[in-house]
Design an enzyme around this catalytic site. Structure first.
Site, PDB file in Angstrom:
ATOM      1  N   TYR A 103     -12.289  -2.381  -4.175  1.00 46.40           N
ATOM      2  CA  TYR A 103     -12.903  -2.418  -2.838  1.00 46.40           C
ATOM      3  C   TYR A 103     -14.407  -2.357  -2.881  1.00 46.40           C
ATOM      4  O   TYR A 103     -14.964  -2.126  -1.642  1.00 46.40           O
ATOM      5  CB  TYR A 103     -12.175  -1.615  -1.683  1.00 46.40           C
ATOM      6  CG  TYR A 103     -10.944  -2.146  -1.261  1.00 46.40           C
ATOM      7  CD1 TYR A 103     -10.419  -3.373  -0.458  1.00 46.40           C
ATOM      8  CD2 TYR A 103      -9.840  -1.110  -1.537  1.00 46.40           C
ATOM      9  CE1 TYR A 103      -9.463  -3.441   0.104  1.00 46.40           C
ATOM     10  CE2 TYR A 103      -8.480  -1.381  -1.033  1.00 46.40           C
ATOM     11  CZ  TYR A 103      -8.514  -2.676  -0.083  1.00 46.40           C
ATOM     12  OH  TYR A 103      -6.957  -3.016   0.453  1.00 46.40           O
ATOM     13  N   HIS A 147      -2.263  -5.414   1.362  1.00 45.98           N
ATOM     14  CA  HIS A 147      -3.296  -5.992   1.278  1.00 45.98           C
ATOM     15  C   HIS A 147      -2.941  -7.514   0.806  1.00 45.98           C
ATOM     16  O   HIS A 147      -2.527  -7.421   0.201  1.00 45.98           O
ATOM     17  CB  HIS A 147      -4.121  -5.528   0.302  1.00 45.98           C
ATOM     18  CG  HIS A 147      -5.392  -6.135  -0.391  1.00 45.98           C
ATOM     19  ND1 HIS A 147      -6.537  -6.370   0.183  1.00 45.98           N
ATOM     20  CD2 HIS A 147      -5.307  -7.066  -1.571  1.00 45.98           C
ATOM     21  CE1 HIS A 147      -7.371  -7.089  -0.439  1.00 45.98           C
ATOM     22  NE2 HIS A 147      -6.563  -7.737  -1.585  1.00 45.98           N
ATOM     23  N   LYS A 154       0.911  -1.224   0.093  1.00 41.29           N
ATOM     24  CA  LYS A 154      -0.041   0.118   0.118  1.00 41.29           C
ATOM     25  C   LYS A 154       0.916   1.310  -0.086  1.00 41.29           C
ATOM     26  O   LYS A 154       1.940   1.268   0.008  1.00 41.29           O
ATOM     27  CB  LYS A 154      -1.012  -0.100   1.307  1.00 41.29           C
ATOM     28  CG  LYS A 154      -2.182  -1.309   1.201  1.00 41.29           C
ATOM     29  CD  LYS A 154      -3.198  -0.967   2.134  1.00 41.29           C
ATOM     30  CE  LYS A 154      -3.968  -2.141   2.131  1.00 41.29           C
ATOM     31  NZ  LYS A 154      -5.149  -2.056   3.178  1.00 41.29           N
ATOM     32  N   ASN A 175      -2.136   0.557   6.455  1.00 39.64           N
ATOM     33  CA  ASN A 175      -1.672  -0.698   7.082  1.00 39.64           C
ATOM     34  C   ASN A 175      -0.827  -1.678   6.338  1.00 39.64           C
ATOM     35  O   ASN A 175      -0.899  -2.769   6.278  1.00 39.64           O
ATOM     36  CB  ASN A 175      -2.798  -1.575   7.771  1.00 39.64           C
ATOM     37  CG  ASN A 175      -4.124  -1.940   6.706  1.00 39.64           C
ATOM     38  OD1 ASN A 175      -3.879  -1.681   5.571  1.00 39.64           O
ATOM     39  ND2 ASN A 175      -5.001  -2.634   6.958  1.00 39.64           N
ATOM     40  N   GLU A 230      -9.727 -10.728  -7.650  1.00 38.64           N
ATOM     41  CA  GLU A 230      -8.722  -9.716  -7.632  1.00 38.64           C
ATOM     42  C   GLU A 230      -7.266  -9.679  -8.557  1.00 38.64           C
ATOM     43  O   GLU A 230      -6.917  -8.907  -8.993  1.00 38.64           O
ATOM     44  CB  GLU A 230      -8.049  -9.480  -5.987  1.00 38.64           C
ATOM     45  CG  GLU A 230      -9.088  -9.105  -5.198  1.00 38.64           C
ATOM     46  CD  GLU A 230      -8.857  -9.293  -3.702  1.00 38.64           C
ATOM     47  OE1 GLU A 230      -9.712  -9.037  -2.892  1.00 38.64           O
ATOM     48  OE2 GLU A 230      -7.622  -9.495  -3.473  1.00 38.64           O
TER      49      GLU A 230
END
Ligand code: RTP
Ligand code: MG
Length: 141
Positions: A51, A117, A11, A114, A128
């Protein structure tokens, strides 16, 4: 055990911290092979699409904002039990709850920023991976 593929994203926070290599190294040491990889600055629309399952959640806007705030690296990982293994390497969603030695414990700042993913199931992994990679961009080894 099954040979699986999973979709992983480093990320924007972790890319900004210059720890792409450290994170890739953890995948490789755990026996996961990087079979596809690219760097990309997601548009809002791309992050929203990715998402989409979280569309109704209160954190959706913040999540999309964050995921489109800077470049990410996107990779497909392949290996025995790759989906669960990657989730184990990542640690809990909230870094405060992530086990010591996990990627999120070591590199994440908050539940929003965070670090990584990872797909959560076989079906989402396939969706995905197809969201970001053409079949001819994946190099099974
Ligand atoms: P990811 O999809 O990014 O791998 O994370 P995850 O499976 O561990 O967590 P998920 O429930 O799928 O949530 C996706 C991302 O949304 C943010 N989030 N914020 N404020 C909150 O309560 C909250 N809950 C989730 C996190 O950044 C999470 O990674
Ligand atoms: Mg998730």
């Amino acid at each position: 055990m099954a040979l699986e593929r999973t979709l992983s994203i480093v990320k924007p926070d972790a890319v900004a911290k210059n720890v792409i290599g450290e994170i890739y190294s953890r995948f490789e040491k755990a026996g996961l092979k990087i079979v596809a990889a690219k760097m990309k600055h997601l548009s809002r629309a791309e992050a929203e699409g990715f998402y989409a399952v979280h569309r109704e959640r209160p954190f959706f806007n913040a999540l999309v904002e964050f995921m489109s705030s800077g470049p990410v690296t996107i990779q497909a990982l392949e290996g025995e039990d790759a989906i669960a293994k990657n989730r184990e390497l990542m640690g809990a969603t909230n870094p405060k709850e992530a086990a010591a030695g996990t990627i999120r414990a070591d590199f994440a700042d908050s539940i929003d920023a965070n670090a990584v993913h990872g797909s959560d199931a076989a079906e989402t992994a396939a969706q995905e991976i197809a969201y970001f990679f053409e079949p001819n961009e994946i190099f099974s080894r």
